[in-house]
Enzyme design. Structure first.
Site, PDB file in Angstrom:
ATOM      1  N   TRP A 180       0.814  -1.116   0.186  1.00 19.41           N
ATOM      2  CA  TRP A 180       0.147   0.016   0.071  1.00 19.41           C
ATOM      3  C   TRP A 180       0.949   1.089  -0.130  1.00 19.41           C
ATOM      4  CZ3 TRP A 180      -0.243   3.951   3.699  1.00 19.41           C
ATOM      5  CH2 TRP A 180      -1.324   5.092   3.266  1.00 19.41           C
ATOM      6  N   GLU A 221      -2.787  -3.215  -2.533  1.00 22.93           N
ATOM      7  CA  GLU A 221      -4.131  -2.295  -1.891  1.00 22.93           C
ATOM      8  C   GLU A 221      -4.581  -1.029  -2.331  1.00 22.93           C
ATOM      9  OE1 GLU A 221      -3.373  -2.142   2.351  1.00 22.93           O
ATOM     10  OE2 GLU A 221      -5.466  -1.102   2.707  1.00 22.93           O
ATOM     11  N   LYS A 223      -7.149   2.554  -2.500  1.00 20.02           N
ATOM     12  CA  LYS A 223      -7.741   3.489  -1.658  1.00 20.02           C
ATOM     13  C   LYS A 223      -8.474   4.736  -2.525  1.00 20.02           C
ATOM     14  CE  LYS A 223      -6.481   5.986   2.403  1.00 20.02           C
ATOM     15  NZ  LYS A 223      -5.583   5.669   3.816  1.00 20.02           N
ATOM     16  N   ASP A 254      -9.618  -2.973   1.477  1.00 22.02           N
ATOM     17  CA  ASP A 254      -9.788  -2.545   2.611  1.00 22.02           C
ATOM     18  C   ASP A 254     -11.271  -1.898   2.960  1.00 22.02           C
ATOM     19  OD1 ASP A 254      -9.745  -0.471   4.743  1.00 22.02           O
ATOM     20  OD2 ASP A 254      -7.552  -0.922   4.863  1.00 22.02           O
ATOM     21  N   HIS A 257     -11.683   1.907   2.467  1.00 22.43           N
ATOM     22  CA  HIS A 257     -10.712   2.688   1.313  1.00 22.43           C
ATOM     23  C   HIS A 257     -11.921   2.887   0.043  1.00 22.43           C
ATOM     24  CE1 HIS A 257      -6.612   1.595   2.449  1.00 22.43           C
ATOM     25  NE2 HIS A 257      -7.108   2.072   3.236  1.00 22.43           N
ATOM     26  N   HIS A 281      -8.894  -6.104   4.312  1.00 23.16           N
ATOM     27  CA  HIS A 281      -8.399  -5.448   5.377  1.00 23.16           C
ATOM     28  C   HIS A 281      -9.917  -5.105   6.067  1.00 23.16           C
ATOM     29  CE1 HIS A 281      -4.070  -4.124   4.788  1.00 23.16           C
ATOM     30  NE2 HIS A 281      -4.110  -5.340   4.935  1.00 23.16           N
ATOM     31  N   ASP A 289     -11.825   7.172   6.320  1.00 24.22           N
ATOM     32  CA  ASP A 289     -11.005   6.070   6.499  1.00 24.22           C
ATOM     33  C   ASP A 289     -10.351   5.964   8.078  1.00 24.22           C
ATOM     34  OD1 ASP A 289      -9.758   3.580   6.223  1.00 24.22           O
ATOM     35  OD2 ASP A 289      -7.976   4.682   5.283  1.00 24.22           O
ATOM     36  N   ASP A 291     -10.858   4.013  10.522  1.00 27.56           N
ATOM     37  CA  ASP A 291     -10.086   2.747  11.169  1.00 27.56           C
ATOM     38  C   ASP A 291     -10.542   2.357  12.553  1.00 27.56           C
ATOM     39  OD1 ASP A 291      -8.136   1.411   8.901  1.00 27.56           O
ATOM     40  OD2 ASP A 291      -7.460   3.257   8.955  1.00 27.56           O
ATOM     41  N   ASP A 321      -7.640  -4.377   9.970  1.00 24.84           N
ATOM     42  CA  ASP A 321      -6.852  -3.236   9.781  1.00 24.84           C
ATOM     43  C   ASP A 321      -7.617  -2.026  10.467  1.00 24.84           C
ATOM     44  OD1 ASP A 321      -5.173  -1.006   8.920  1.00 24.84           O
ATOM     45  OD2 ASP A 321      -5.585  -0.932   7.009  1.00 24.84           O
TER      46      ASP A 321
HETATM   47  C1  RNT Z   1      -3.734   2.785   4.947  1.00 23.00           C
HETATM   48  C2  RNT Z   1      -3.884   1.400   4.491  1.00 23.00           C
HETATM   49  C3  RNT Z   1      -3.009   0.306   4.854  1.00 23.00           C
HETATM   50  C4  RNT Z   1      -2.322   0.767   6.360  1.00 23.00           C
HETATM   51  C5  RNT Z   1      -1.235  -0.307   7.033  1.00 23.00           C
HETATM   52  C6  RNT Z   1      -0.656   0.033   8.250  1.00 23.00           C
HETATM   53  O1  RNT Z   1      -4.983   3.323   4.501  1.00 23.00           O
HETATM   54  O2  RNT Z   1      -5.085   0.673   4.928  1.00 23.00           O
HETATM   55  O3  RNT Z   1      -3.146  -0.915   4.848  1.00 23.00           O
HETATM   56  O4  RNT Z   1      -3.326   0.780   7.351  1.00 23.00           O
HETATM   57  O5  RNT Z   1      -0.523  -0.540   6.179  1.00 23.00           O
HETATM   58 ZN    ZN Z   2      -5.353  -1.228   4.960  1.00 18.90          ZN
END
Ligand code: RNT
Ligand code: ZN
Length: 413
Positions: A180, A221, A223, A254, A257, A281, A289, A291, A321
């Site tokens: 990523w 990955e 986004k 993710d 994302h 993720h 985003d 998390d 994640d």
């Molecule tokens: C960032 C991505 C990525 C990170 C990790 C730490 O937006 O989601 O996966 O969260 O690599």
């Molecule tokens: Zn991620």
């Protein structure tokens, strides 16, 4: 009859075998992310900032600030999460007295992690770290217009692949190396295609060495946007979907994302027609985003249900994640991972055949009645039985363990 036997009989009225569900759940491995334990700081610089639009907020006591502390927190967490799981390690979590720059890292800098994983008999996954570094301050790495900067990050990426392959070889289990990059622009770029061509070229170079897929596998990955790169992300969903199809890499989705109204669960069956393997993720975005730690929310239940109903468990790697520094970090890991498992269990206990058959007959009334009636079945009893068999606590016993550990690590300076 004990509670479990009563519940088992209730499910069996719907032709559902709770034993089969428990046995399937036992075998599902979740890759727990190391970065929940220290707010995405890593061990290169003790006061580092994660950067790249990734933000852990909060100041709860007990942050792991050494590899030993992080491993202790993980040991504790794994001990009360049912089943065998993996650890997802980022390159910035190296465990060494040396101070290699990102383009100098080697397997030896991660060896203590591998020794620990061997001792605990868990698999490891890996990630190059393209953020939290002076050469990533502009939020441009593999797509940077400066060749020198691109080459630095390409070298970093190549090294992580080799390290991942060695990890996979040592542990006898393929290590997924997930790429990523934060690359993007705060305001509308004039030229969108050149950075994308540069990212593609850099990835091609990074991935050019053929490595044994039983030892390591590449994932990419995408986004939609991040803080500081609101106008354009170079590695968008379309970019990486095309890239993974053309190059046979794993595609990482993710849940944070995409646009907040998009249903990420819906994407799985669609991409599964074009890519062999997916990496998730699992995360909980709130307005952005952010998390957040995952709950048994509709989004998570739908992801789990999709893996089961579309038969994708065998080719989807489940990674987590999320990072929240306002609560106990170990509680976040434990409750978050268990929520993923609980959601999978609920999916495994669905009367799939009846639901599919109603749907195929366009009998949406039956489908609707069944899914809603079904929500009242005693899932908690099946979960408790699973935990009992796996020797991990539930309910008040679980809370007590989490609380004790939280108080213990709060004394860390
Ligand atoms: C960032 C991505 C990525 C990170 C990790 C730490 O937006 O989601 O996966 O969260 O690599
Ligand atoms: Zn991620």
């Amino acid at each position: 009859m004990n509670n479990y036997e009563i519940a088992k009989a209730q499910f069996s009225d719907w032709a559902i075998d709770t034993e089969e569900a428990i046995n399937t759940l036992k075998k599902i491995t979740i890759s727990m992310h190391c970065w929940q334990g220290d707010d995405v700081v890593g061990f290169e610089q003790k006061t580092g900032t994660s950067g790249g639009g990734i933000q852990a907020t909060g100041n709860h006591p007990g942050r792991a600030s050494t590899p030993e502390e992080l491993r202790a927190d993980l040991d504790f967490s794994y001990s009360i999460i049912p089943g065998k799981h993996r650890l997802n390690l980022h390159a910035m979590y190296m465990d060494t007295e040396d101070t290699p720059d990102r383009d100098e890292i080697e397997f030896k800098h991660f060896e203590p992690w591998v020794d620990w994983a061997k001792e605990k008999n868990i698999g490891l996954d890996f990630n190059p770290t393209f953020f939290g570094h002076a050469k990533a301050d502009d939020n441009l790495t593999l797509s940077h217009p400066d060749k020198g900067i691109r080459d630095f990050w390409i070298e970093h990426g190549k090294r992580t692949r080799e390290i991942a392959a060695k990890i996979g070889e040592e542990l006898g289990s393929a290590c997924i190396n997930n790429i990523w990059v934060p690359d993007g622009y705060k305001d509308y770029p004039i030229d969108r295609i050149s950075p994308r061509k540069r990212l593609e070229e850099s990835l091609d170079q990074m991935l050019s060495q053929k490595l044994d897929s039983t030892k390591m596998r590449d994932a990419v990955e995408c986004k939609l946007f991040g803080i500081g790169v609101e106008a354009m992300t170079v590695g968008s969903h379309e970019f990486y979907m095309g890239y993974s199809i053309r190059n046979g890499t794993i595609l990482c989705l993710d849940m944070g994302h995409f646009h907040p109204t998009e249903n990420v669960a819906d994407k799985l069956s669609a991409v599964a027609l074009s890519v062999d393997e997916m990496l998730l993720h699992v995360s909980r975005p709130m307005r952005w985003d952010s998390d957040h730690v995952i709950l048994q929310s509709d989004e998570i239940l739908m992801i789990a249900q999709e893996l089961v109903t579309s038969g994708l468990l065998g080719r989807t790697h489940i990674g987590l994640d999320f990072f929240d520094a306002t609560i106990s970090r170990t509680a976040a890991w434990v409750i978050g991972t268990r929520n993923m498992q609980k959601s999978l269990l609920r999916a495994l206990l669905l009367p799939l055949n009846q639901l599919k058959s109603a749907e195929n007959k366009l009998d949406f009334t039956t489908r609707f009645m069944m899914t809603e009636e079904f929500k009242d079945l005693p899932f908690g009893t099946i979960w408790n039985e699973f935990c009992k068999r796996m020797n991990v606590p539930t309910g008040l016993g679980l809370l007590k363990e989490l609380d004790n550990y939280k108080n213990k690590v709060a004394l860390r300076s």
